[in-house]
Design an enzyme around this catalytic site. Sequence first.
Site, PDB file in Angstrom:
ATOM      1  CD  GLU A  79     -38.002  30.195  64.341  1.00  0.00           C
ATOM      2  OE1 GLU A  79     -37.294  30.283  63.329  1.00  0.00           O
ATOM      3  OE2 GLU A  79     -39.236  30.314  64.314  1.00  0.00           O
ATOM      4  CB  THR A 113     -46.004  18.811  82.245  1.00  0.00           C
ATOM      5  OG1 THR A 113     -46.449  17.954  83.296  1.00  0.00           O
ATOM      6  CG2 THR A 113     -46.628  18.401  80.935  1.00  0.00           C
ATOM      7  CG  ASP A 124     -45.475  11.510  80.326  1.00  0.00           C
ATOM      8  OD1 ASP A 124     -45.154  12.366  81.167  1.00  0.00           O
ATOM      9  OD2 ASP A 124     -46.423  11.667  79.530  1.00  0.00           O
ATOM     10  CE  LYS A 143     -50.151  17.124  84.205  1.00  0.00           C
ATOM     11  NZ  LYS A 143     -49.351  17.167  82.959  1.00  0.00           N
ATOM     12  NE  ARG A 148     -50.361  24.008  81.602  1.00  0.00           N
ATOM     13  CZ  ARG A 148     -51.585  23.646  81.211  1.00  0.00           C
ATOM     14  NH1 ARG A 148     -52.634  24.138  81.814  1.00  0.00           N
ATOM     15  NH2 ARG A 148     -51.744  22.788  80.231  1.00  0.00           N
ATOM     16  CE1 TYR A 196     -40.187  33.130  66.698  1.00  0.00           C
ATOM     17  CE2 TYR A 196     -41.332  35.240  66.573  1.00  0.00           C
ATOM     18  CZ  TYR A 196     -41.329  33.858  66.430  1.00  0.00           C
ATOM     19  OH  TYR A 196     -42.463  33.213  66.032  1.00  0.00           O
TER      20      TYR A 196
HETATM   21  N1  DSN Z   1     -54.579  16.936  81.270  1.00  0.00           N
HETATM   22  C1  DSN Z   1     -53.484  16.415  82.056  1.00  0.00           C
HETATM   23  C2  DSN Z   1     -53.983  15.744  83.282  1.00  0.00           C
HETATM   24  O1  DSN Z   1     -54.912  16.258  83.847  1.00  0.00           O
HETATM   25  O2  DSN Z   1     -53.456  14.728  83.705  1.00  0.00           O
HETATM   26  C3  DSN Z   1     -52.583  15.580  81.266  1.00  0.00           C
HETATM   27  O3  DSN Z   1     -52.311  16.182  80.041  1.00  0.00           O
END
Ligand code: DSN
Length: 404
Positions: free
Chosen positions: A48, A235, A209, A238, A244, A46
């Site tokens: 924080e 994120t 984004d 991808k 994740r 932990y």
């Molecule tokens: N669910 C994601 C996507 O497939 O683009 C975005 O959050």
Amino acid sequence: MIDTQIKKLIEAEKKRQKNVINLIASENYVSKDVLGALGSILTDKYGEGYPGRRYYRGTKVVDEVESLAQERALQLFGLADKSPSSEARGNSISSNWSVNVQPLSGSPANFAVYAALVPQGEKIMGMELTHGGHLTHGQKVSMTGKFWNSILYTVSKENELIDYEAVKKLAIAEKPNIIVAGFTAYAHIVDFKKFREIADASGALLMVDMSHFAGLVAGKVYPSPFEYADIVTTTTHKTLRGPRSAMIFTKIDERELNKKIDKVIIPGLQGGPHFNCIAAVAVAMKEANTPAFRKYALQVVKNAKAMADELAKLGWRVVEGGTESHLLRIDTWRDGKGIGGREAADKLEAQGIIVNENTIPFDTRKPMDPSGLRLGSAPETTRGKKEKDFRAIARKIDKVLRSN
Ligand code: DSN
């Protein structure tokens, strides 16, 4: 693993992943090192707070983990100042940008930015979901469309591309506090300079984004938004091929936006950082900062273009007329002459091709059963596929969708 039920399920998923062609535009396959960090004992700690400023003791090691993830993220996107003067000041890294590596995923990252910078009830402006925007860009079903007054822009009906003049007009009329550029299903390169001009003309902050195309920015095959944006969220799982997780980059200046965002992440929104995940992000950032990754990113785009081209040759209407990134959409409904996206995705899944149904601009059908499919090239490119393989995949898609 002692838990045989979960062990079996993991094995089953491993087998499923191995046996399918994966065209989900938001997925990818991580390296063994990323998995190793994710499955490490760092999950037990932990902490924080932020490096050097925690509410817990025993955080010396995780402080280093988090600082390293931040350094590598800034380096990857060319935001680290490696000048001799910064080294002389004793900084391992110095930058005009700060990065928060604690957001648990993309949606809370976006939420945190609005919560920090836009008073509740005031305006955020993003792209309409059916045109390619994300839920957290202010859609009415998302909390971002309930806590804030959201203004949604669309693409042009003529060519399904962003009409920057129309976006500008809307922004000047509505005067949003923040404008979001960056999408989940828009296939073309976004003109960040134009978005900067729109933000300046309407007195808004500019947030990009880049969740979908972050790996392409890292690989230098898609323009970097950092020259123009005030805030960049992404994120990490991808095209960036990490675990994740998510990150928020913020320009450091007298507005102190970064401090406001840091305060929302903790104590405002989240609790303890997931250090195993942050370590895995650090690994992924290092992997992405290599010539091999740049080659990968270039191949991702070449493969998506090859797939779009072959599908178009086979008579499919590719939304936006093609792609300049890792994803594309095709119209399967064809004004009632074809089949819905859900049925199309089911048919493909039955033949081992995994995609997701997706809305297309000005869709007349619902998001649960929209008019099209979204196809992405990142996961299968990780598995070594090239243009000729993606052309073959396109032919297989065509055959399956035309079969009864
Ligand atoms: N669910 C994601 C996507 O497939 O683009 C975005 O959050």
